[in-house]
Design an enzyme around this catalytic site. Structure first.
Site, PDB file in Angstrom:
ATOM      1  N   GLU A 164       0.845  -1.191   0.000  1.00  0.00           N
ATOM      2  CA  GLU A 164       0.000   0.000   0.000  1.00  0.00           C
ATOM      3  C   GLU A 164       0.883   1.243   0.000  1.00  0.00           C
ATOM      4  O   GLU A 164       1.942   1.265   0.638  1.00  0.00           O
ATOM      5  CB  GLU A 164      -0.916  -0.004   1.229  1.00  0.00           C
ATOM      6  CG  GLU A 164      -2.061   0.985   1.169  1.00  0.00           C
ATOM      7  CD  GLU A 164      -3.125   0.686   2.221  1.00  0.00           C
ATOM      8  OE1 GLU A 164      -3.808  -0.352   2.107  1.00  0.00           O
ATOM      9  OE2 GLU A 164      -3.259   1.494   3.155  1.00  0.00           O
ATOM     10  N   ASP A 175       0.240   5.314   0.640  1.00  0.00           N
ATOM     11  CA  ASP A 175      -0.839   6.161   1.170  1.00  0.00           C
ATOM     12  C   ASP A 175      -0.485   7.636   1.255  1.00  0.00           C
ATOM     13  O   ASP A 175       0.561   8.006   1.785  1.00  0.00           O
ATOM     14  CB  ASP A 175      -1.187   5.754   2.608  1.00  0.00           C
ATOM     15  CG  ASP A 175      -1.697   4.342   2.738  1.00  0.00           C
ATOM     16  OD1 ASP A 175      -2.103   3.772   1.726  1.00  0.00           O
ATOM     17  OD2 ASP A 175      -1.681   3.821   3.867  1.00  0.00           O
ATOM     18  N   GLU A 205      -2.571  10.457   3.358  1.00  0.00           N
ATOM     19  CA  GLU A 205      -3.679  10.648   4.291  1.00  0.00           C
ATOM     20  C   GLU A 205      -3.623  12.079   4.821  1.00  0.00           C
ATOM     21  O   GLU A 205      -2.607  12.503   5.378  1.00  0.00           O
ATOM     22  CB  GLU A 205      -3.600   9.658   5.453  1.00  0.00           C
ATOM     23  CG  GLU A 205      -3.836   8.216   5.036  1.00  0.00           C
ATOM     24  CD  GLU A 205      -3.678   7.248   6.189  1.00  0.00           C
ATOM     25  OE1 GLU A 205      -4.593   6.433   6.407  1.00  0.00           O
ATOM     26  OE2 GLU A 205      -2.626   7.294   6.864  1.00  0.00           O
ATOM     27  N   ASN A 207       3.995   0.645   9.668  1.00  0.00           N
ATOM     28  CA  ASN A 207       4.789   1.399  10.648  1.00  0.00           C
ATOM     29  C   ASN A 207       5.845   2.268   9.973  1.00  0.00           C
ATOM     30  O   ASN A 207       6.941   2.454  10.492  1.00  0.00           O
ATOM     31  CB  ASN A 207       5.482   0.458  11.652  1.00  0.00           C
ATOM     32  CG  ASN A 207       4.487  -0.299  12.506  1.00  0.00           C
ATOM     33  OD1 ASN A 207       3.391   0.188  12.778  1.00  0.00           O
ATOM     34  ND2 ASN A 207       4.851  -1.497  12.929  1.00  0.00           N
ATOM     35  N   TRP A 235      -7.985   8.725  16.285  1.00  0.00           N
ATOM     36  CA  TRP A 235      -6.548   8.935  16.155  1.00  0.00           C
ATOM     37  C   TRP A 235      -6.128  10.132  15.304  1.00  0.00           C
ATOM     38  O   TRP A 235      -5.009  10.638  15.435  1.00  0.00           O
ATOM     39  CB  TRP A 235      -5.899   7.701  15.536  1.00  0.00           C
ATOM     40  CG  TRP A 235      -6.348   7.470  14.115  1.00  0.00           C
ATOM     41  CD1 TRP A 235      -7.483   6.848  13.712  1.00  0.00           C
ATOM     42  CD2 TRP A 235      -5.676   7.892  12.917  1.00  0.00           C
ATOM     43  NE1 TRP A 235      -7.576   6.843  12.329  1.00  0.00           N
ATOM     44  CE2 TRP A 235      -6.475   7.479  11.820  1.00  0.00           C
ATOM     45  CE3 TRP A 235      -4.483   8.555  12.670  1.00  0.00           C
ATOM     46  CZ2 TRP A 235      -6.117   7.720  10.499  1.00  0.00           C
ATOM     47  CZ3 TRP A 235      -4.120   8.806  11.345  1.00  0.00           C
ATOM     48  CH2 TRP A 235      -4.926   8.380  10.268  1.00  0.00           C
ATOM     49  N   GLY A 262      -3.953  12.693  18.190  1.00  0.00           N
ATOM     50  CA  GLY A 262      -4.114  11.365  18.787  1.00  0.00           C
ATOM     51  C   GLY A 262      -5.522  11.056  19.236  1.00  0.00           C
ATOM     52  O   GLY A 262      -5.734  10.220  20.117  1.00  0.00           O
ATOM     53  N   ARG A 291       9.743   4.276  19.717  1.00  0.00           N
ATOM     54  CA  ARG A 291       8.687   3.431  19.155  1.00  0.00           C
ATOM     55  C   ARG A 291       9.218   2.056  18.784  1.00  0.00           C
ATOM     56  O   ARG A 291       8.557   1.039  18.993  1.00  0.00           O
ATOM     57  CB  ARG A 291       8.094   4.118  17.932  1.00  0.00           C
ATOM     58  CG  ARG A 291       7.030   3.327  17.213  1.00  0.00           C
ATOM     59  CD  ARG A 291       6.598   4.061  15.960  1.00  0.00           C
ATOM     60  NE  ARG A 291       5.529   3.383  15.262  1.00  0.00           N
ATOM     61  CZ  ARG A 291       5.026   3.795  14.093  1.00  0.00           C
ATOM     62  NH1 ARG A 291       5.491   4.884  13.533  1.00  0.00           N
ATOM     63  NH2 ARG A 291       4.060   3.125  13.515  1.00  0.00           N
TER      64      ARG A 291
END
Length: 304
Positions: free
Chosen positions: A116, A118, A120, A143, A210, A214, A290
């Protein structure tokens, strides 16, 4: 109104503006000679996948709008699937209060181990800038988000958002300015979308949980309906007919696989560095927390 306060000099701003104008002209000239699959009609090239009564298409089929309200969002998808090429779409985003809304423009293989690519667009409260998030799935793994603030108000007029996808790289562009690169490092063990054909999809939906800070800023349905508009799309890509060899070949038709498109030009690199320096607000490759100190492998490899 969104106010952009750059920290660089006026002469530098003028140089960047001139470079953007020059790059836009170069793309227009190149596109005039490219083998375009479609420049055209939403009714001919797409089918509605969600909430037809929330989609409005012009009489000539050349422009379309999506609506989000408390009842439903909306979306459409391409009739064909593609393996490599360039796709452009002019978009004008939801004006005013748009917190919690998401406008998505993306390629997807729709498989369990999906690929994919993207765009957004994450709405915000009135007066705060939109965030443009890009993401890549390769063989089911994602991620890989990056986020930028745009250098203009994307709700005031249409701007061109483009994906160039070839054997060598994926380039995300805004008005022909490269904002993100994802290099093909498969030879070094990094997954890259190479084999799965993808359809083009466009949607407007609620990302309440989200999308804005957030999920702290929610959709205010009293300010709806929320409308995003699309026009002047251009698909110049290899239409999937079951044979990846055809789409992976170098030819005059598959111009995007030509070695000259294997990396950025000098002017593109300069603009890419400008975006990274002044507009980037999140890069997964800088988020060691992360990934618990184990950043994805491509983060240590060259982008071009």
């Amino acid at each position: 109104m969104i106010r952009f306060k750059p920290s660089f000099t006026m002469s530098y701003k003028c140089n960047i503006s001139t470079l953007i104008q020059w790059l836009s002209l170069a793309y227009l000239i190149r596109n005039a000679f490219a083998s375009v699959i479609s420049t055209g009609n939403f009714n001919d090239d797409f089918y509605i996948t969600w909430s037809a009564n929330h989609i409005n298409t012009s009489a000539d089929g050349h422009s379309r709008s999506l609506k989000l309200d408390q009842d439903s969002g909306s979306s459409f998808a391409s009739n064909d699937m593609f393996l490599f090429g360039e796709i452009d779409m002019q978009i004008k985003l939801v004006p005013g209060y748009s917190a919690g809304t998401v406008v998505a423009f993306y390629l997807t293989s729709d498989q369990p181990n999906r690929d994919e690519i993207d765009f957004e667009f994450l709405g915000n409260v009135t007066g705060q800038p939109y965030i443009l998030q890009t993401n890549i799935y390769a063989d089911g793994f994602d991620n890989r988000e990056e986020r930028i603030y745009l250098w203009f108000d994307p709700t005031e007029d249409f701007h061109t958002y483009s994906i160039l996808w070839n054997l060598h790289q994926i380039v995300f562009m805004v008005d022909w300015v490269p904002i993100r690169l994802y290099r093909n490092h498969e030879d070094k063990g990094v997954a890259f979308p190479m084999w799965q054909p993808m359809s083009l999809k466009v949607s407007l939906w609620s990302g309440n949980s989200w999308a804005t800070r957030g999920g702290r800023d929610k959709v205010d349905w009293s300010k709806g309906p929320f409308i995003a508009s699309f026009r002047n799309y251009r698909i110049d890509a290899c239409v999937w007919k079951g044979n990846p060899i055809f789409c992976r070949a170098e030819s005059s038709t598959n111009w995007w696989n030509n070695p000259r498109f294997s990396s950025l030009t000098w002017s593109q690199r300069r603009l890419f560095k400008w975006v990274r320096k002044y507009h980037l607000i999140y890069d997964y490759c800088q988020d060691s927390t992360r990934f618990q100190g184990q950043l994805p492998r491509e983060c240590s490899l060259p982008k071009y």
